[in-house]
Design an enzyme around this catalytic site. Structure first.
Site: not given
Length: 215
Positions: A8, A10, A167
């Site tokens: 991922d 961000d 996250d």
């Protein structure tokens, strides 16, 4: 055997929370609403425009005002997103270590392509990603499995030989759907209301370099 590492963007590779929050506060100011502190916007930054608009305006994607607010939010983010992005500590060293091992790496993000390809040149990765998949690249964003499968197709590596680090719950869900090994980035944008222990990941790490032990 893990033959590729996917990430991922961000909250996993790059810390972009300040710019995401600043765009929300610019939108709130236009509507005469109070700004949200970084302590409120950071934990939900990985939820993107939907999560931030929910925080600031108290509405979700099914509200009739949501599409217009989202469109305006993205326009405002367009004016903010290049201001403060940085790589998390340990990310450059991780990318360098993957290159030394001959393991290609790539990005699968829900960030729209209009931002992804302008943001990446600003981030000091020691080696370029072998594949970049944005939220509008494959027809649907995560947790839909299509972005993950698209990345595997470009890499010509089966999903079961890929590791995915993210996250957010949708990161883990998308990776699990296609049979990837999944890890949670504990340094990312994880809110108190999130329950990462219930996401079904194969593990969690506290620093990017800990990923190397899972290859």
């Amino acid at each position: 055997m893990i033959r590729a590492a996917l990430f991922d963007l961000d909250g996993t590779l790059a810390d972009t929370a300040l710019d995401l929050g600043n765009a929300l506060n610019a939108l709130l100011a236009e509507h005469g609403l109070p700004a949200q502190p970084e302590s409120a916007t950071r934990p939900i930054a990985s939820h993107g425009a939907r999560g931030l608009i929910r925080l600031g305006f108290g509405i979700d994607g099914d509200h009739p005002d949501f599409p217009a607010l989202r469109a305006r939010y993205l326009d405002l983010y367009d004016a903010h997103f290049e201001h403060n992005p940085i790589l998390f500590d340990g990310v450059p060293e991780l990318i360098a270590s993957l290159a030394e091992r001959g393991i290609p790496w790539g990005i699968v993000t829900n960030k729209p392509e209009r931002f992804t390809h302008r943001l990446l040149p600003l981030l000091p990765f020691p080696h370029a990603p072998a594949v970049v998949v944005s939220g509008d690249t494959a027809g649907a964003p995560k947790p839909d499995p299509r972005p993950m499968l698209y990345a595997c197709e470009v890499l010509d590596i089966p999903p079961e030989h890929c590791l995915y680090l993210g996250d957010a719950e949708r990161d883990i869900e998308a990776g699990r759907k296609v049979g990837m090994k999944t890890l949670i980035a504990n340094w990312g944008y994880i809110a108190e209301s999130d329950r990462p222990g219930d996401w079904g990941a194969d593990g969690a790490i506290d620093h990017p370099l800990e990923l190397l032990a899972h290859l």
